[in-house]
Design a protein around this motif. Structure first.
Motif, short mmCIF file in Angstrom:
data_model
loop_
_atom_site.label_atom_id
_atom_site.label_comp_id
_atom_site.label_asym_id
_atom_site.label_seq_id
_atom_site.Cartn_x
_atom_site.Cartn_y
_atom_site.Cartn_z
N ALA A 213 -7.24 5.03 -2.25
CA ALA A 213 -7.32 4.24 -1.02
C ALA A 213 -6.76 2.85 -1.23
O ALA A 213 -6.06 2.30 -0.37
CB ALA A 213 -8.77 4.14 -0.54
N PHE A 214 -7.03 2.27 -2.40
CA PHE A 214 -6.53 0.93 -2.69
C PHE A 214 -5.02 0.94 -2.90
O PHE A 214 -4.29 0.06 -2.42
CB PHE A 214 -7.23 0.36 -3.92
N ARG A 215 -4.53 1.98 -3.60
CA ARG A 215 -3.08 2.10 -3.81
C ARG A 215 -2.36 2.34 -2.48
O ARG A 215 -1.27 1.83 -2.24
CB ARG A 215 -2.80 3.25 -4.78
N LEU A 216 -2.99 3.14 -1.61
CA LEU A 216 -2.40 3.44 -0.31
C LEU A 216 -2.23 2.17 0.52
O LEU A 216 -1.14 1.91 1.06
CB LEU A 216 -3.27 4.45 0.44
N GLU A 238 -5.71 17.28 -0.62
CA GLU A 238 -6.83 17.36 -1.56
C GLU A 238 -8.18 17.49 -0.86
O GLU A 238 -9.22 17.62 -1.52
CB GLU A 238 -6.85 16.12 -2.45
N GLY A 239 -8.16 17.45 0.48
CA GLY A 239 -9.41 17.55 1.23
C GLY A 239 -10.24 16.29 1.19
O GLY A 239 -11.47 16.35 1.29
N ALA A 240 -9.58 15.13 1.04
CA ALA A 240 -10.30 13.86 0.97
C ALA A 240 -11.01 13.56 2.29
O ALA A 240 -10.58 13.99 3.36
CB ALA A 240 -9.34 12.72 0.63
N GLU A 241 -12.12 12.84 2.20
CA GLU A 241 -12.85 12.41 3.39
C GLU A 241 -12.13 11.21 4.02
O GLU A 241 -11.73 10.28 3.31
CB GLU A 241 -14.28 12.02 3.03
N ALA A 242 -11.97 11.23 5.32
CA ALA A 242 -11.24 10.16 6.00
C ALA A 242 -12.07 8.89 6.15
O ALA A 242 -11.54 7.78 6.08
CB ALA A 242 -10.76 10.63 7.37
N ARG A 304 -10.33 3.98 17.08
CA ARG A 304 -10.12 5.28 17.71
C ARG A 304 -10.15 6.39 16.66
O ARG A 304 -10.75 7.46 16.87
CB ARG A 304 -8.77 5.30 18.44
N ILE A 305 -9.53 6.14 15.50
CA ILE A 305 -9.54 7.13 14.42
C ILE A 305 -10.97 7.38 13.95
O ILE A 305 -11.37 8.51 13.69
CB ILE A 305 -8.67 6.65 13.25
N ASP A 306 -11.74 6.31 13.84
CA ASP A 306 -13.12 6.44 13.39
C ASP A 306 -13.92 7.32 14.35
O ASP A 306 -14.72 8.15 13.91
CB ASP A 306 -13.76 5.05 13.30
N ARG A 307 -13.69 7.16 15.65
CA ARG A 307 -14.40 7.99 16.63
C ARG A 307 -14.00 9.46 16.49
O ARG A 307 -14.85 10.35 16.61
CB ARG A 307 -14.11 7.48 18.05
N ILE A 308 -12.72 9.71 16.23
CA ILE A 308 -12.26 11.09 16.04
C ILE A 308 -12.91 11.67 14.79
O ILE A 308 -13.40 12.81 14.79
CB ILE A 308 -10.73 11.13 15.91
N GLU A 320 -3.29 10.45 13.11
CA GLU A 320 -3.51 9.08 13.56
C GLU A 320 -3.51 8.09 12.39
O GLU A 320 -3.07 6.96 12.53
CB GLU A 320 -4.83 8.99 14.33
N ILE A 321 -3.99 8.54 11.24
CA ILE A 321 -3.93 7.68 10.04
C ILE A 321 -2.47 7.43 9.67
O ILE A 321 -2.08 6.30 9.32
CB ILE A 321 -4.70 8.31 8.87
N GLU A 322 -1.63 8.47 9.76
CA GLU A 322 -0.20 8.29 9.48
C GLU A 322 0.41 7.25 10.42
O GLU A 322 1.19 6.39 9.99
CB GLU A 322 0.53 9.63 9.65
#
Length: 342
Positions: A213-216, A238-242, A304-308, A320-322
């Motif tokens: 997450a920090f590198r991203l 990898e199935g990471a949690e958003a 909005r992403i958080d609500r999704i 939406e993250i992209e």
């Protein structure tokens, strides 16, 4: 008078807790852990009911008044939590909190937490809390204080490390205490009673997915959209949690917004935000490419992403993250992707 974090054990050791508490600061880990300690002590003292209010610009402050007037369903002590991320209740909120503190309900503890804090936040409501309760502003650690904090954290986890290893971890986490805490917990399991040296630490951190997450965000802020999007694909595969990723993205977007709105020199703002030299080039690029209005739109889109992600909205979280990553990396071109949020 406001107290320090080092005073917390003494305050929590009292037979009775003060009726109102404020725990606020941008050091989210320390705010979270201090709040957890208060909740645990409250439970020990019989505060069995807990009521949570998330405060945003739509919050109805009458809810606080009604909570104070309502009796416990089971005649138990209660904790009323106000989660106020900005630390700014506004005029109506300030009046509601001040009124609460003027006549606190019996057997009820008011706990206010905030993720942003400065001397400018200390208005009438803050003084009201401080008068009858505990005001605990948690200030960011200075760069020279970080190794000492890491050393104490390691000791509390039964981990021994060389000074060079401690300094290396301080450099690697770049002021992010949550990242340091996560790494220390992992190292305590891997290393055990063995002395942690630089080689062991280097091999551990280099392949640690916790730092993705920090590198991203570093890549996005530096304008490397291709690399950042490739990392998003990797996390999704990898199935990471958003949600944990969104938390760090929000942290960095708020930093960008504060920097773009800061008075004084950029060098002073970097120092205030504890942005180390290695990251300043990326932030300077982002600030040249996007203004405060753009970073505000990014924060709205992240909401909005958080609500999704929490099942409260429709859409594809990773798509939406992209879009958000593109908007961070390329503000002028990527802003069009946030059009729905304007």
């Amino acid at each position: 008078m406001p107290v320090r974090l080092t005073d917390l054990p003494r305050l929590l050791g009292a037979n009775e807790l003060k009726p109102a508490w404020l725990i606020a600061g941008s050091e989210h880990l320390q705010v979270m852990e201090a709040a957890d300690q208060l909740r645990a002590r409250a439970r020990d003292l019989g505060y069995a009911e807990r009521e949570i209010h998330d405060v945003d610009h739509r919050f109805d402050w009458n809810e606080l008044t009604m909570s104070g007037a309502a009796m416990s369903l089971f005649s138990m002590r209660r904790v009323i939590e106000l989660r106020m991320p900005t630390g700014k209740p506004g005029k109506e909120g300030s009046a509601a909190i001040s009124a609460w503190c003027a006549d606190p309900p019996p057997d009820t503890l008011l706990m206010i937490t905030a993720q942003e804090w400065s001397k400018k936040h200390e208005g009438a409501w803050f003084k009201a809390v401080d008068k009858i309760g505990v005001a605990l502003p948690i200030w960011p650690l200075k760069r020279e204080e970080t190794p000492r904090w890491i050393s104490a954290r390691m000791k509390s986890r039964g981990l021994k490390a060389t000074p060079d290893a401690i300094e290396m971890l301080a450099e690697r986490i770049e002021g992010n205490l949550l990242a340091a805490a996560q790494e220390i917990d992992k190292l305590s399991l891997l290393v055990g009673n063995t002395l942690l040296d630089v080689d062991t630490l280097e091999s551990s951190v280099a392949d640690d997915a916790r730092f993705d997450a920090f590198r991203l965000t570093d890549a996005a802020i530096a304008g490397d959209a291709t690399r950042a999007l490739r990392m998003v694909d990797g996390l999704r595969a990898e199935g990471a949690e958003a949600i944990p990723l969104l938390g760090w993205l929000l942290n960095q977007l708020r930093v960008l917004l504060r920097l773009s709105s800061a008075s004084g020199t950029l060098a002073q703002a970097f120092q205030t935000e504890r942005i180390w030299d290695a990251k300043q080039t990326g932030f300077k690029r982002a600030l040249r490419a996007g203004d405060a209005a753009h970073w505000e739109r990014c924060i709205v889109h992240l909401g909005r992403i958080d609500r999704i992600a929490k099942g409260r909205g429709a859409g594809d979280v990773w798509r939406e993250i992209e879009r958000l990553i593109m908007a961070i990396a390329m503000p002028r071109r990527g802003a069009d992707l946030l059009g729905a949020d304007r």
